[in-house]
Scaffold this active site. Structure first.
Site, PDB file in Angstrom:
ATOM      1  CE1 TYR A 128     -42.094 100.294   9.649  1.00 13.24           C
ATOM      2  CE2 TYR A 128     -41.862 102.520  10.507  1.00 13.24           C
ATOM      3  CZ  TYR A 128     -41.625 101.174  10.611  1.00 13.24           C
ATOM      4  OH  TYR A 128     -40.907 100.689  11.679  1.00 13.24           O
ATOM      5  CD  GLN A 156     -30.727  97.363  12.802  1.00 17.07           C
ATOM      6  OE1 GLN A 156     -29.695  97.853  13.242  1.00 17.07           O
ATOM      7  NE2 GLN A 156     -31.743  98.109  12.405  1.00 17.07           N
TER       8      GLN A 156
END
Length: 291
Positions: free
Chosen positions: A126, A11
């Site tokens: 994560y 992105q």
């Protein structure tokens, strides 16, 4: 100034490329995973040595939050070892590195917006892999900018805005979590912030360290979704309203625990670089490009 971008297809990476091509004033080399595997230290050293960048921007990341609970080895390879390799190569060539990180390095239990000095305590694989990446970058390259952001959305890639628009076209109602709060951040604004920092570094500004950059106003996911649908209806992206029902985190269990509070205090980046927070509502005006 020469800039090397890792992760050109993400992105933020794609927005960086768009901005640099539009400005046409800086020399840059943008590479995706197929061209630069940041987990391969030999390949990283070779490319950095040949290109000799002044600044390396790491926009590459493993971002599958739930899958990371099972793929922790892969998550660490990309989010910890990759940044280490880039930072090590940057240090060897006297380059600076700008590394993108995340709100997930915090546990989300605070009632205040997180500052750069607050204690990190990631809740899942994560977040732990991203924190390890931050620590690796800071350890091996003194000339580093670690940019933590949150709730990223944009025209490119997969994100919450695109998911909401897709679901709205096939459903009459949706349940969206209302007890997690943060600042949605437009990817194009992150790219702009990174280029602003890059140019100031090139001019000799040595304000290295950790910075927060995210959007305002702070909202929960439910309110964010409501605004997305409101603008989508105004611009005929959607043809009929959709009912958005508030639910709790417990109503929508996921393998990885999400921070209840992802609000980031962005005073430091404004003071150091004159960069103001992302206005996510303005970014949504381009909503036709997201559908």
């Amino acid at each position: 100034m020469k800039i090397l971008i890792a992760g050109k297809n993400g992105q933020v990476g794609r927005c960086l490329v768009d901005l640099l091509e539009a400005q046409n004033e800086l020399t840059f080399l943008a590479l995706g995973r197929e061209e630069l595997d940041i987990t391969d230290s030999i390949q990283v050293d070779k490319i950095v040595s040949e290109f000799q960048p002044n600044i390396i921007i790491n926009a590459a990341a493993y971002t599958a939050v739930d899958k990371a609970e099972q793929e922790c080895e892969l998550a660490n390879a990309i989010n910890r070892d990759g940044p280490y390799n880039l930072a090590h190569a940057a240090n060897n060539t006297n380059a600076a590195i700008i590394h993108i990180s995340t709100d997930y390095v915090f546990n989300g239990d605070s009632i205040e917006s997180y500052t750069e000095l607050d204690t990190t305590a990631p809740q899942g694989e994560y977040g732990r892999s991203k924190l390890a990446g931050e620590q690796a970058v800071a350890r091996v390259c003194p000339k580093h900018i670690i940019l933590r952001t949150a709730w990223v959305f944009g025209v490119h890639g997969n994100n919450f805005v695109k998911t909401m628009l897709r679901l709205a076209k096939t459903r009459e109602s949706l349940g969206v979590v209302a007890d997690q709060f943060g600042g949605p951040t437009y990817a194009g604004d992150i790219a702009n912030a990174i280029l602003t920092i890059s140019k100031q570094i090139a001019r000799g500004r040595n304000s290295y360290g950790i910075y927060h950059f995210s959007g305002i106003p702070h909202v929960n996911w439910h309110s964010f979704a409501e605004k997305i649908f409101e603008i989508a209806l105004e611009q005929d992206v959607l043809t009929q309203p959709i009912e958005v029902n508030p639910i709790t985190t417990l109503d929508y269990p996921t393998p990885a625990k999400r921070p209840a509070n992802s609000r980031l205090n962005c005073d430091k980046i404004e003071s150091a670089f004159g960069i103001q927070q992302s206005d996510w509502q303005t970014a949504l005006i381009r909503i036709k490009e997201y559908s």
